[in-house]
Design an enzyme around this catalytic site. Sequence first.
Site, PDB file in Angstrom:
ATOM      1  N   GLU A 243       1.056  -1.246   0.085  1.00 58.24           N
ATOM      2  CA  GLU A 243       0.047   0.084  -0.015  1.00 58.24           C
ATOM      3  C   GLU A 243       0.642   1.080   0.030  1.00 58.24           C
ATOM      4  O   GLU A 243       1.633   1.673   0.793  1.00 58.24           O
ATOM      5  CB  GLU A 243      -0.962  -0.184   1.338  1.00 58.24           C
TER       6      GLU A 243
ATOM      7  N   CYS B 219      -2.238   9.417   2.315  1.00 64.10           N
ATOM      8  CA  CYS B 219      -1.946   8.672   1.254  1.00 64.10           C
ATOM      9  C   CYS B 219      -2.855   9.341  -0.022  1.00 64.10           C
ATOM     10  O   CYS B 219      -2.379   9.411  -1.097  1.00 64.10           O
ATOM     11  CB  CYS B 219      -1.951   7.495   1.516  1.00 64.10           C
TER      12      CYS B 219
HETATM   13  P1  NAD Z   1       8.074   4.733   5.557  1.00 60.02           P
HETATM   14  O1  NAD Z   1       8.391   4.006   4.017  1.00 60.02           O
HETATM   15  O2  NAD Z   1       9.235   5.646   5.680  1.00 60.02           O
HETATM   16  O3  NAD Z   1       7.956   3.607   6.601  1.00 60.02           O
HETATM   17  C1  NAD Z   1       6.831   2.767   6.650  1.00 60.02           C
HETATM   18  C2  NAD Z   1       7.332   1.783   7.525  1.00 60.02           C
HETATM   19  O4  NAD Z   1       8.509   0.929   6.803  1.00 60.02           O
HETATM   20  C3  NAD Z   1       7.629   1.999   8.848  1.00 60.02           C
HETATM   21  O5  NAD Z   1       7.163   1.017   9.660  1.00 60.02           O
HETATM   22  C4  NAD Z   1       9.274   2.018   8.826  1.00 60.02           C
HETATM   23  O6  NAD Z   1       9.853   1.511  10.146  1.00 60.02           O
HETATM   24  C5  NAD Z   1       9.394   1.046   7.868  1.00 60.02           C
HETATM   25  N1  NAD Z   1      10.703   1.204   7.090  1.00 60.02           N
HETATM   26  C6  NAD Z   1      11.334   2.341   6.690  1.00 60.02           C
HETATM   27  N2  NAD Z   1      12.499   2.162   6.404  1.00 60.02           N
HETATM   28  C7  NAD Z   1      12.850   0.808   6.114  1.00 60.02           C
HETATM   29  C8  NAD Z   1      13.830   0.059   5.509  1.00 60.02           C
HETATM   30  N3  NAD Z   1      14.811   0.711   4.999  1.00 60.02           N
HETATM   31  N4  NAD Z   1      13.575  -1.437   5.479  1.00 60.02           N
HETATM   32  C9  NAD Z   1      12.398  -1.726   6.239  1.00 60.02           C
HETATM   33  N5  NAD Z   1      11.481  -0.968   6.653  1.00 60.02           N
HETATM   34  C10 NAD Z   1      11.544   0.232   6.788  1.00 60.02           C
HETATM   35  O7  NAD Z   1       6.744   5.424   5.078  1.00 60.02           O
HETATM   36  P2  NAD Z   1       6.121   6.627   5.958  1.00 60.02           P
HETATM   37  O8  NAD Z   1       6.688   7.847   5.782  1.00 60.02           O
HETATM   38  O9  NAD Z   1       5.742   6.012   7.414  1.00 60.02           O
HETATM   39  O10 NAD Z   1       4.693   6.664   5.431  1.00 60.02           O
HETATM   40  C11 NAD Z   1       4.562   7.775   4.336  1.00 60.02           C
HETATM   41  C12 NAD Z   1       4.121   7.141   2.766  1.00 60.02           C
HETATM   42  O11 NAD Z   1       3.477   6.173   3.027  1.00 60.02           O
HETATM   43  C13 NAD Z   1       3.668   8.106   2.214  1.00 60.02           C
HETATM   44  O12 NAD Z   1       4.238   7.748   0.666  1.00 60.02           O
HETATM   45  C14 NAD Z   1       2.297   7.561   2.007  1.00 60.02           C
HETATM   46  O13 NAD Z   1       1.877   8.054   0.606  1.00 60.02           O
HETATM   47  C15 NAD Z   1       2.399   6.139   2.153  1.00 60.02           C
HETATM   48  N6  NAD Z   1       1.072   5.734   2.630  1.00 60.02           N
HETATM   49  C16 NAD Z   1       0.160   4.796   1.902  1.00 60.02           C
HETATM   50  C17 NAD Z   1      -0.986   4.348   2.539  1.00 60.02           C
HETATM   51  C18 NAD Z   1      -1.769   3.598   1.532  1.00 60.02           C
HETATM   52  O14 NAD Z   1      -2.730   3.122   2.070  1.00 60.02           O
HETATM   53  N7  NAD Z   1      -1.482   3.356   0.200  1.00 60.02           N
HETATM   54  C19 NAD Z   1      -1.500   4.883   3.705  1.00 60.02           C
HETATM   55  C20 NAD Z   1      -0.785   5.638   4.394  1.00 60.02           C
HETATM   56  C21 NAD Z   1       0.734   6.045   3.920  1.00 60.02           C
END
Ligand code: NAD
Length: 457
Positions: A211, A245
């Site tokens: 997602e 998002c």
């Molecule tokens: P992010 O990718 O920074 O983090 C998401 C998760 O991934 C966190 O739990 C984090 O700890 C983990 N993570 C971060 N780096 C990692 C790595 N190198 N390896 C493994 N795991 C890792 O995302 P965010 O900043 O928390 O969220 C914002 C993004 O999420 C935006 O792009 C938004 O559009 C998207 N989003 C999508 C939806 C959807 O339903 N499609 C909903 C909410 C947010």
Amino acid sequence: MATLSQLEAMQAYFESGITKTSTFRQEQLKKLKRCIEKYEEDIYAALYSDLKKSKEECWVTETGIVLSELKLALKNLKLWMTREPVKTNLLNVPSSSFILKEPLGVVLIIGPWNYPFQLLLNPLVGAIAAGNCAVLKPSEFAPATAAVMKKIVEETFDKKYVLYAEGDGAAVIPAMMNHFRFDHVFYTGSTSTGKIIYKMAAEKLVPVTLELGGKSPCIVEADANIKVAARRIAITSFSNCGQMCVAPDYILVHQSKKAELIDALKRSLQDFFGSRPQEHENYGKIINEKQFDRLVKFLSEGTIAHGGGYDKAALFIEPTILDNIQTGGAVMKEEIFGPILPVLSFTTKEEALKIIANNKNPLAFYVFTSSATKEKEWLEKVAFGGGCVNNASWHLTNHHLPFGGRGFSGTGQYHGKATFDLFTHRKSVMKTPTWFDPAMKYPPFKGKLKLFKWILG
Ligand code: NAD
């Protein structure tokens, strides 16, 4: 973080079959519901601390959504679990065919920070309903909410069944995924991290749901009801400070209505958040300094038509409308994910489609128009995850609509029954009686081609 022995204990727990009965699943869903209700005030306080969300916003976008999914799952669980009879083709008569619903096993659910409660626990509801064990990895950037969720999860579930694994995602997730094979990974977050997760999962052929984010366009046609469009766009573009998002990322308005729309947006922002949004109870804050700094850079990529003020100490950025956008700037390349809304204009559909094509497969797409023909054309022309006509973002609150992206904005869909389906393997089975065993199915086949063509044709 979860150790290998904890994960192996979960696998053994799953394999014992205990999580598979409807009674067990129902009991767990009820326990979760009770515990969320018990800590309702703590959840509000945590979300206020992380994102300055009001109780009302928390209910509509976080707790209320999870509780309504729980209610739906509890009501329909037995029906969803029931084996599904399907037709059998002529070749296989007199066999019967059916689909069994099986849990996947031990699944990993990874959440982001923007709706930290809903986006971690909503998938969990479906994972439990489908009979799985789950490891929950919350975002480290919404620590107050992560702490309440930990309390809820640890008070409700046995660690062998649902395990809460906190920490820095870049360390915790590879440590788990590289040593243990999950049966499914459900990830919500940025596209860049999504690619990392996808690669790790591919190494072990683990199926994934991704997602992700992206730039969701919002079209406003010349025949749209501008006043209503402005209110509906403004509320979801600036709710949670635009850290949503599916928030409209930028507007493409017909040139003839641009000035009117900008004026209407300004009025709506004034109505919703007053002249001092920083002090308004319904206006949130940016999650952290890193996001704040990233967002402030966008402010110089156009003319400020409204807002533009900010205060780093309070992680506050005013609801901002950007006009006269510089072409080729980052604001039209990166997902904005903040309270800054660029307004671009178009005169022909082709012109608008060209701009949309720069960021393929938006997670969401919105069109405001009073013409059924234009609505149809727009919905067919753009390859997006999901969206709305004459509305923005609310589609995700209808659990009858499967939610998810496509291509660059993700893979897989959930919400409502779709979440149960996502965490379920549909095991196809054919059952054949022994009283009928025609010779034509066995060699020699010579001379049977005509018969085969008739049966299979
Ligand atoms: P992010 O990718 O920074 O983090 C998401 C998760 O991934 C966190 O739990 C984090 O700890 C983990 N993570 C971060 N780096 C990692 C790595 N190198 N390896 C493994 N795991 C890792 O995302 P965010 O900043 O928390 O969220 C914002 C993004 O999420 C935006 O792009 C938004 O559009 C998207 N989003 C999508 C939806 C959807 O339903 N499609 C909903 C909410 C947010």
